[in-house]
Design an enzyme around this catalytic site. Sequence first.
Site, mmCIF file in Angstrom:
data_model
loop_
_atom_site.group_PDB
_atom_site.id
_atom_site.type_symbol
_atom_site.label_atom_id
_atom_site.label_comp_id
_atom_site.label_asym_id
_atom_site.label_seq_id
_atom_site.Cartn_x
_atom_site.Cartn_y
_atom_site.Cartn_z
ATOM 1 N N LYS A 1 0.815 -1.215 0.000
ATOM 2 C CA LYS A 1 0.000 0.000 0.000
ATOM 3 C C LYS A 1 0.852 1.269 0.000
ATOM 4 O O LYS A 1 0.348 2.348 -0.282
ATOM 5 C CB LYS A 1 -0.953 -0.007 1.195
HETATM 6 C C1 PLP Z 1 -4.563 -4.452 1.630
HETATM 7 C C2 PLP Z 1 -3.836 -5.740 1.592
HETATM 8 C C3 PLP Z 1 -4.233 -6.801 0.734
HETATM 9 C C4 PLP Z 1 -5.466 -6.719 -0.135
HETATM 10 O O1 PLP Z 1 -5.337 -5.816 -1.213
HETATM 11 P P1 PLP Z 1 -6.641 -5.347 -2.006
HETATM 12 O O2 PLP Z 1 -6.151 -4.347 -2.969
HETATM 13 O O3 PLP Z 1 -7.572 -4.777 -0.984
HETATM 14 O O4 PLP Z 1 -7.221 -6.570 -2.660
HETATM 15 C C5 PLP Z 1 -3.446 -7.930 0.691
HETATM 16 N N1 PLP Z 1 -2.364 -8.076 1.488
HETATM 17 C C6 PLP Z 1 -1.960 -7.095 2.331
HETATM 18 C C7 PLP Z 1 -0.790 -7.324 3.180
HETATM 19 C C8 PLP Z 1 -2.677 -5.896 2.417
HETATM 20 O O5 PLP Z 1 -2.277 -4.946 3.263
#
Ligand code: PLP
Length: 436
Positions: A107
């Site tokens: 993210k």
């Molecule tokens: C947010 C997150 C996900 C999921 O990603 P999306 O874009 O919501 O499908 C998967 N793994 C981790 C570690 C995350 O922080």
Amino acid sequence: MKYYSTNKQSEPVSFTAATIKGQAPDKGLYFPEYIPQVDRDLIEHIDQFSNEEIAYRVIQPYVGDEIPEAVLRKIVSETVHFPIPLVPVNERISALELFHGPTLAFKDIGARFMSRCLAAALAGQSALSGRATVTVLVATSGDTGGAVANGFYGVEGVEVVILYPSGKVSPVQEKQLTTLGGNIHALEVLGTFDDCQAMVKAAFADPELTSQRFLTSANSINVARWLPQQFYYFFAYKQWKDKNNPPVISVPSGNFGNICAGILAMQSGLPVGHFIAACNVNDIVSEYLETQELKPKKAVATLSNAMDVGNPSNFVRILEIFQHRFPELKSRLSSYTITDRETEDTIREVREKYQYLADPHGAVGFLALERYLQEHREQKGIFLETAHPVKFPEAVERITGEQVAVPETVREIMNREKKSKIIAPEYDQLKSYLLQ
Ligand SMILES: *Cc1c(COP(=O)(O)O)cnc(C)c1O
């Protein structure tokens, strides 16, 4: 480039307007009017391009002339300034490690890009209207808050208020939220994540508040958080050896923003063998692919908690990419549901057999990919490692029986002083805080 709302009841808007608004007024998600195609030259000679240049070329058509070229190039290079290596795990499976950013989660990419685009958009706006600051308001169950805090730290014209449930985020995550100071404000809510989310929703729906404070959100429905996630799919292909046999890509999925960005990259010309939505027991999309019916459910808590989503908000964008043509979607996307028990076994086996330490989310991605490859003997693939195992130390240490090595950046943050304001799970408390 204009962005229309998937609900089609709001006016199309520019990239910067979509970035400032987040969600369309009709509660739809913004989606680009058309999918730009990348140059053949970029794909055919991708190893001759720097990551900055690849990322710039991928995103430029989505931004158009809304942000000046020099500014956009700077934003892009600050977004992708950490390594994103493709690491072989066995003969057929590699991990794309997305956890080398400042908060050790993928993210970081979206949060860094969005924060800088928001600052650029506001600079343009304040020249017109004189409105200088926005308040980014987010509720977090862990990962989002850290990435947003870090991404927006020190960004001019933006104040960030993060609500998190007291005692319910991991120690590393809490430090990531509460130790920056400056324009980052952490509210420690004596309640659950659902309480935090309800308080944030109440704030956005309160006209008395929104007439006095310009509020926006930083969740993955924002186009400026969603679109830059395409970058690392191109970086993966750049590092992929067998260009004649493009990779199957398995994405641990919750809200489906990440995989949706990958599918968008494929539709704009990136060679990809197939996509796999790797899910935990929150299996709404697996069911959809069987039944063609999308039935939201209440989220179930699992080991891979960032994927505990009962109504994946970005899935509508995947439908939009395929123009709601189910057979086409089904020919490019499969989904597997992995239980916590299978996740634990996978973490242990991958560690023992291949000396690779996966976090619970990556393990879900690995096993889903392995299942697909068993049925498709001629193909090879990549799973996205979306977080560093140190973010989930209890589970990983319990399963493997070994301590997770703590990276330098984490050790440093653990020594900093936590600063949070404790509040009751009541909207009035949030409101008076925001108005003070
Ligand atoms: C947010 C997150 C996900 C999921 O990603 P999306 O874009 O919501 O499908 C998967 N793994 C981790 C570690 C995350 O922080």
